[in-house]
Write an enzyme that holds these catalytic residues in place. Sequence first.
Site, PDB file in Angstrom:
ATOM      1  N   ARG A 395      57.884 -59.563  33.536  1.00 53.52           N
ATOM      2  CA  ARG A 395      56.659 -60.304  33.831  1.00 53.52           C
ATOM      3  C   ARG A 395      56.732 -60.954  35.205  1.00 53.52           C
ATOM      4  O   ARG A 395      55.776 -60.920  35.972  1.00 53.52           O
ATOM      5  CB  ARG A 395      56.372 -61.358  32.761  1.00 53.52           C
ATOM      6  CG  ARG A 395      54.992 -62.017  32.941  1.00 53.52           C
ATOM      7  CD  ARG A 395      54.697 -63.076  31.895  1.00 53.52           C
ATOM      8  NE  ARG A 395      53.296 -63.454  31.909  1.00 53.52           N
ATOM      9  CZ  ARG A 395      52.766 -64.399  32.704  1.00 53.52           C
ATOM     10  NH1 ARG A 395      53.548 -65.041  33.562  1.00 53.52           N
ATOM     11  NH2 ARG A 395      51.482 -64.694  32.657  1.00 53.52           N
ATOM     12  N   CYS A 396      57.869 -61.549  35.533  1.00 50.52           N
ATOM     13  CA  CYS A 396      58.041 -62.168  36.850  1.00 50.52           C
ATOM     14  C   CYS A 396      57.798 -61.162  37.970  1.00 50.52           C
ATOM     15  O   CYS A 396      57.263 -61.515  39.028  1.00 50.52           O
ATOM     16  CB  CYS A 396      59.450 -62.731  37.000  1.00 50.52           C
ATOM     17  SG  CYS A 396      59.835 -64.163  35.989  1.00 50.52           S
ATOM     18  N   MET A 397      58.210 -59.917  37.771  1.00 46.88           N
ATOM     19  CA  MET A 397      58.172 -58.911  38.833  1.00 46.88           C
ATOM     20  C   MET A 397      56.836 -58.197  38.939  1.00 46.88           C
ATOM     21  O   MET A 397      56.716 -57.219  39.681  1.00 46.88           O
ATOM     22  CB  MET A 397      59.280 -57.879  38.617  1.00 46.88           C
ATOM     23  CG  MET A 397      60.684 -58.434  38.737  1.00 46.88           C
ATOM     24  SD  MET A 397      61.952 -57.139  38.715  1.00 46.88           S
ATOM     25  CE  MET A 397      61.705 -56.430  37.077  1.00 46.88           C
TER      26      MET A 397
END
Length: 406
Positions: A395-397
């Site tokens: 999700r962060c990426m």
Amino acid sequence: MYRVDSEVGVLREVILHRPGLELKRLTPGNKDRLLFDDVLWVARAQEEHDRFAALLRDRGVTVYLFGELLRTTLEIPEAHKYVLDRIFDDRVYGPLAIDALRNCFDAMDPDTLTDHLVGGITKREVLDRIPEPRSIAFHVLDPDDFVLEPLPNHLYTRDTSAWLYGGVSINSMRKKARMRETVHYEAVYRWHPYFAGAGYAVWSAGAVNGPATTEGGDMLVLGDGAVLIGLSERTTPQGVERLARQLFAGGEVDRIVALRMPQARAFMHLDTVLTMVDPETFTQYAGLGMLPAYTIRPGDTEKELDLVDHPPEDMHRAIADALGLPAIRVLTPVQDVHAAEREQWDDGCNTLAIAPGVVVTYERTVTTNRFLRRNGIEVLDIPGGELGRGRGGPRCMSCPVLRDAA
């Protein structure tokens, strides 16, 4: 038309950033300043990121690579000038070096310029291009000191811009190591042909917000006009207030639930401890506990906000109410405290939903992945032996720019 109507609807288009020169610049001596806990093996991290991008493409997702977006943007004279005007400030570089440095960057072709804006540049590399400026500030630098520091956190495209319904929040970043990222996104959204004139709202215009910071890792689009936000070490209450006023004025959001999180690196963003995997289900880190929550709605005037406090034990109820549900399902694997802490460190909760009940995770979070599968969630795991050492998961990426309602 770009818009994101949920956390878990079918993902159509997304921005990723393939690791490059900026990660090769990480060293044991600078990693802490640049917000990394380890030095990554870059070639392997690139292979893992390519696998991530390929999985998304195989599932029908259009993938935009941020480096390519920025390079195309910098070919536009107005965008080129905008970015360099905001980077080369004589309060940072000194009045005696500023013109020479600016001319150095102005002379670069778009590929080289993009590489150095993201990957940084050393004094030695500058001197390969221009004579040494007659500047005290430049002269005192050692040959391998950075004149422009690298931006390794560009890997985490979720944070610097976040799409909420029919608009984008271009975020003012909390940490100095990430502040220049905002300038790049401001330029891309304003001038890149994909986005210029595309008819979307801008909920937060970037660096103008200054210390009233918000970051996309703390923002979850619950759907049907609701947003969940973490008050973390990166997202401030005043930043949330400013964002709320913009969202409410836009008419697409009418309720926000804010969670007051521990102010600690281990709980850097909300999506490191809580993410959504289907329209009624969240995965939550066992060590998070229950948090104080606040429901925010429009006030009687545009200058007011209506705020309701919820005690920690009502955290899940507040989220359910925002979703219009009698309750939410929360999936937390049963494991000892040490195993739970290890999996949270490995981003076990940082799932990227690409459709309702279908999520991408790191393969190393074995217990969490098994638990999700046993509870009816389809888990697509990717290698993360190197990427995971950067303390950011799928999700962060990823920055979704087009996603269906759930």
